[in-house]
Design an enzyme around this catalytic site. Structure first.
Site, mmCIF file in Angstrom:
data_model
loop_
_atom_site.group_PDB
_atom_site.id
_atom_site.type_symbol
_atom_site.label_atom_id
_atom_site.label_comp_id
_atom_site.label_asym_id
_atom_site.label_seq_id
_atom_site.Cartn_x
_atom_site.Cartn_y
_atom_site.Cartn_z
ATOM 1 N N ASP A 31 54.346 10.935 32.326
ATOM 2 C CA ASP A 31 53.543 11.384 31.184
ATOM 3 C C ASP A 31 53.660 10.358 30.060
ATOM 4 O OD1 ASP A 31 52.426 14.449 30.258
ATOM 5 O OD2 ASP A 31 52.818 12.991 28.669
ATOM 6 N N ILE A 32 52.551 10.126 29.371
ATOM 7 C CA ILE A 32 52.522 9.127 28.296
ATOM 8 C C ILE A 32 53.304 9.606 27.077
ATOM 9 C CG2 ILE A 32 50.435 9.898 27.079
ATOM 10 C CD1 ILE A 32 49.470 6.965 27.207
ATOM 11 N N GLN A 93 46.233 23.591 28.075
ATOM 12 C CA GLN A 93 45.666 22.628 29.020
ATOM 13 C C GLN A 93 44.678 21.756 28.249
ATOM 14 O OE1 GLN A 93 43.667 24.149 32.553
ATOM 15 N NE2 GLN A 93 43.522 22.088 33.428
ATOM 16 N N HIS A 99 47.021 19.479 37.124
ATOM 17 C CA HIS A 99 48.255 18.691 37.040
ATOM 18 C C HIS A 99 49.433 19.616 36.800
ATOM 19 C CE1 HIS A 99 46.566 18.930 32.984
ATOM 20 N NE2 HIS A 99 47.803 18.895 32.518
ATOM 21 N N HIS A 101 53.368 19.629 35.463
ATOM 22 C CA HIS A 101 54.376 18.869 34.715
ATOM 23 C C HIS A 101 55.718 19.072 35.406
ATOM 24 C CE1 HIS A 101 52.002 18.429 30.827
ATOM 25 N NE2 HIS A 101 51.345 19.426 31.395
HETATM 26 P P1 5GP Z 1 48.211 19.421 29.440
HETATM 27 O O1 5GP Z 1 48.373 19.581 27.939
HETATM 28 O O2 5GP Z 1 46.735 19.358 29.842
HETATM 29 O O3 5GP Z 1 48.996 20.422 30.221
HETATM 30 O O4 5GP Z 1 48.865 18.027 29.824
HETATM 31 C C1 5GP Z 1 48.203 16.805 29.748
HETATM 32 C C2 5GP Z 1 49.263 15.750 29.713
HETATM 33 O O5 5GP Z 1 48.656 14.490 29.944
HETATM 34 C C3 5GP Z 1 49.987 15.631 28.342
HETATM 35 O O6 5GP Z 1 51.369 15.898 28.516
HETATM 36 C C4 5GP Z 1 49.697 14.203 27.903
HETATM 37 O O7 5GP Z 1 50.790 13.606 27.251
HETATM 38 C C5 5GP Z 1 49.330 13.512 29.198
HETATM 39 N N1 5GP Z 1 48.419 12.398 29.047
HETATM 40 C C6 5GP Z 1 47.273 12.377 28.317
HETATM 41 N N2 5GP Z 1 46.662 11.189 28.437
HETATM 42 C C7 5GP Z 1 47.440 10.451 29.271
HETATM 43 C C8 5GP Z 1 47.319 9.108 29.778
HETATM 44 O O8 5GP Z 1 46.367 8.371 29.509
HETATM 45 N N3 5GP Z 1 48.306 8.675 30.614
HETATM 46 C C9 5GP Z 1 49.378 9.467 30.946
HETATM 47 N N4 5GP Z 1 50.294 8.937 31.759
HETATM 48 N N5 5GP Z 1 49.506 10.737 30.488
HETATM 49 C C10 5GP Z 1 48.544 11.216 29.664
#
Ligand code: 5GP
Ligand code: ZN
Length: 113
Positions: A31-32, A93, A99, A101
């Site tokens: 994760d970034i 999300q 995805h 985590h």
């Molecule tokens: P969500 O909030 O949808 O459950 O998680 C999305 C995740 O994607 C976040 O933890 C965010 O930090 C990660 N993320 C967003 N953009 C990028 C990216 O360009 N590269 C990577 N490696 N992770 C990303």
């Protein structure tokens, strides 16, 4: 493949990512914005908006994805890990390509915030 989907672009290699493991069906990358010493996203190569859609459309890919979380936790984390699928905007999300985590490497409190 959805052309405007960030994670499809990572699967295709069009957006760089720190990939830690891959299978026929799935890709795992860091994760970034890590929330734990090990914070890896495990995604299907196939575009589905969330994990329940993936399970309905492709059980084999879903099983592969879950299996890969154990590999990631053993090879890159402490072995103990939390697997989180934020599903829906109110559950935080933000990327609508399925995805999980994988969070590991420190004690994780419960209940989560
Ligand atoms: P969500 O909030 O949808 O459950 O998680 C999305 C995740 O994607 C976040 O933890 C965010 O930090 C990660 N993320 C967003 N953009 C990028 C990216 O360009 N590269 C990577 N490696 N992770 C990303
Ligand atoms: Zn996608």
């Amino acid at each position: 493949m959805s052309g405007d989907c960030l994670f499809c672009r990572i699967v295709a290699g069009d957006v760089p990512a720190d990939v830690v493991a891959e299978t026929e069906h799935s890709v795992a990358f860091r994760d970034i914005d890590p929330q734990a010493p090990t914070h890896v996203l495990v995604i299907p190569r196939r575009h589905e908006p969330d994990v329940s859609s993936l399970a309905a459309a492709d059980p084999e890919a879903t099983i592969d994805l879950i299996g890969l979380t154990r590999t990631v936790a053993d090879q890159h984390g402490s072995g103990s890990y939390r697997l989180v699928f934020n599903t829906g905007a109110d559950a935080h999300q933000t990327v609508f390509h399925c995805h999980g985590h994988v969070l590991s490497g420190r004690p994780l409190g419960w209940p989560p915030g």
